[in-house]
Design an enzyme around this catalytic site. Structure first.
Site, mmCIF file in Angstrom:
data_model
loop_
_atom_site.group_PDB
_atom_site.id
_atom_site.type_symbol
_atom_site.label_atom_id
_atom_site.label_comp_id
_atom_site.label_asym_id
_atom_site.label_seq_id
_atom_site.Cartn_x
_atom_site.Cartn_y
_atom_site.Cartn_z
ATOM 1 N N GLU A 1 3.797 4.531 5.617
ATOM 2 C CA GLU A 1 2.617 3.669 5.539
ATOM 3 C C GLU A 1 1.474 4.436 4.883
ATOM 4 O O GLU A 1 1.414 5.667 4.977
ATOM 5 C CB GLU A 1 2.248 3.215 6.955
ATOM 6 C CG GLU A 1 1.057 2.326 7.081
ATOM 7 C CD GLU A 1 1.192 0.947 6.455
ATOM 8 O OE1 GLU A 1 1.377 0.876 5.235
ATOM 9 O OE2 GLU A 1 1.064 -0.046 7.199
ATOM 10 N N ASP A 2 0.579 3.706 4.251
ATOM 11 C CA ASP A 2 -0.577 4.333 3.619
ATOM 12 C C ASP A 2 -1.647 4.709 4.635
ATOM 13 O O ASP A 2 -2.250 5.767 4.541
ATOM 14 C CB ASP A 2 -1.168 3.442 2.516
ATOM 15 C CG ASP A 2 -1.448 2.012 2.980
ATOM 16 O OD1 ASP A 2 -1.184 1.674 4.157
ATOM 17 O OD2 ASP A 2 -1.915 1.210 2.147
ATOM 18 N N GLY B 1 0.765 -1.233 0.000
ATOM 19 C CA GLY B 1 0.000 0.000 0.000
ATOM 20 C C GLY B 1 0.798 1.287 0.000
ATOM 21 O O GLY B 1 0.321 2.317 -0.461
ATOM 22 N N PHE C 1 -14.422 2.110 5.129
ATOM 23 C CA PHE C 1 -13.507 1.265 4.368
ATOM 24 C C PHE C 1 -13.093 1.995 3.101
ATOM 25 O O PHE C 1 -13.914 2.267 2.227
ATOM 26 C CB PHE C 1 -14.137 -0.090 4.035
ATOM 27 C CG PHE C 1 -13.138 -1.034 3.451
ATOM 28 C CD1 PHE C 1 -12.123 -1.559 4.246
ATOM 29 C CD2 PHE C 1 -13.176 -1.376 2.123
ATOM 30 C CE1 PHE C 1 -11.175 -2.406 3.707
ATOM 31 C CE2 PHE C 1 -12.231 -2.230 1.572
ATOM 32 C CZ PHE C 1 -11.225 -2.747 2.370
ATOM 33 N N VAL C 2 -11.804 2.322 3.019
ATOM 34 C CA VAL C 2 -11.292 3.139 1.928
ATOM 35 C C VAL C 2 -10.357 2.351 1.020
ATOM 36 O O VAL C 2 -9.681 1.424 1.450
ATOM 37 C CB VAL C 2 -10.572 4.402 2.459
ATOM 38 C CG1 VAL C 2 -11.560 5.350 3.116
ATOM 39 C CG2 VAL C 2 -9.452 4.054 3.432
ATOM 40 N N LYS D 1 -6.730 6.567 10.945
ATOM 41 C CA LYS D 1 -8.116 6.237 11.267
ATOM 42 C C LYS D 1 -8.176 5.851 12.751
ATOM 43 O O LYS D 1 -8.276 4.680 13.098
ATOM 44 C CB LYS D 1 -8.585 5.080 10.387
ATOM 45 C CG LYS D 1 -10.077 4.875 10.390
ATOM 46 C CD LYS D 1 -10.524 3.590 9.690
ATOM 47 C CE LYS D 1 -10.047 3.400 8.295
ATOM 48 N NZ LYS D 1 -10.638 2.169 7.673
ATOM 49 N N ASP E 1 -4.748 2.070 11.046
ATOM 50 C CA ASP E 1 -6.124 1.777 11.437
ATOM 51 C C ASP E 1 -6.103 1.153 12.831
ATOM 52 O O ASP E 1 -6.149 1.861 13.831
ATOM 53 C CB ASP E 1 -6.754 0.855 10.388
ATOM 54 C CG ASP E 1 -8.239 0.604 10.594
ATOM 55 O OD1 ASP E 1 -8.817 1.121 11.569
ATOM 56 O OD2 ASP E 1 -8.825 -0.129 9.777
ATOM 57 N N ARG F 1 -6.058 -0.302 -6.015
ATOM 58 C CA ARG F 1 -4.837 0.418 -5.626
ATOM 59 C C ARG F 1 -4.500 1.538 -6.601
ATOM 60 O O ARG F 1 -3.872 2.518 -6.228
ATOM 61 C CB ARG F 1 -3.639 -0.538 -5.556
ATOM 62 C CG ARG F 1 -3.688 -1.549 -4.455
ATOM 63 C CD ARG F 1 -2.369 -2.337 -4.420
ATOM 64 N NE ARG F 1 -2.437 -3.520 -3.603
ATOM 65 C CZ ARG F 1 -2.272 -3.544 -2.277
ATOM 66 N NH1 ARG F 1 -2.048 -2.420 -1.637
ATOM 67 N NH2 ARG F 1 -2.334 -4.679 -1.621
ATOM 68 N N ASP G 1 -6.212 -1.155 -0.920
ATOM 69 C CA ASP G 1 -6.906 -2.126 -1.748
ATOM 70 C C ASP G 1 -8.064 -2.800 -1.037
ATOM 71 O O ASP G 1 -8.200 -2.732 0.182
ATOM 72 C CB ASP G 1 -5.926 -3.212 -2.198
ATOM 73 C CG ASP G 1 -5.586 -4.183 -1.076
ATOM 74 O OD1 ASP G 1 -5.867 -5.390 -1.225
ATOM 75 O OD2 ASP G 1 -5.040 -3.753 -0.041
#
Length: 179
Positions: free
Chosen positions: A98-99, A43, A151-152, A130, A102, A164, A158
């Site tokens: 990091e993307d 990601g 949920f993104v 998040k 969470d 992606r 992904d």
């Protein structure tokens, strides 16, 4: 693919502004250091690529493949290292890229591992945070944008390895993953 997106949460323009802002801050904060930027695959790829063009200093790049999402939309809580670093981080300043943060299960595990391996410092830069999804206490040092618990996908994020390549971050329609 775009028809599966309920709404755009972070636009292409906003992503570019985030990369510029964070890159400038990292340039200041890591002045006189030569950090290792560790991207967490898969990601991180778009974000890391765009972010590094805004960091005006010497740094090395390394990658790890780790996951606590083994398909589906929720973290399993079981962090697996699929590909480890190929360089030593002992005595080095490490910046994890990091993307999204969470649950924080993955990032807390990796930070503990890096400290155990003797890193001088370990900090994190993330495009998205998040906090409502946290299962472990953690606050990233550098955050692009705080988002709600939705949920993104897109821009590296992904669902079952798809989406992606969207140039923005969008909320995936529930009917896509509730099949």
């Amino acid at each position: 693919m775009r028809n599966d997106i309920a709404k755009i949460l972070v636009s292409e323009t906003e992503i570019a502004e985030i990369c510029d802002r964070l890159g400038k801050q990292l340039t200041i904060d890591y002045q006189d250091k030569e950090p290792i930027l560790v991207g967490l695959l898969k990601g991180c790829m778009p974000f890391m690529s765009d972010l590094t063009r805004h960091i005006d200093l010497m740094f090395e790049v390394a990658y790890m493949s780790v996951s606590s999402y083994h398909g589906g939309i929720a973290s399993s809580g079981d962090v697996k290292i699929k590909m480890d670093l190929d360089i030593s981080i002992k005595g080095r300043d490490v910046l994890i890229v990091e993307d999204i943060v969470d649950t924080a299960n993955t990032i807390v595990t990796i930070i503990e591992l890096f400290k155990h391996r003797g890193a001088k410092s370990v900090k994190m830069v993330t495009l998205l945070d998040k906090p409502e999804g946290r299962q472990r206490p953690y606050q990233p040092e550098y955050v692009g944008k705080v988002i709600p618990k939705e949920f993104v996908v897109g821009y590296g994020l992904d669902y079952n390895e798809f989406y992606r390549n969207l140039p923005y971050v969008g909320v995936l329609k529930p009917e896509v993953y509730n099949k």
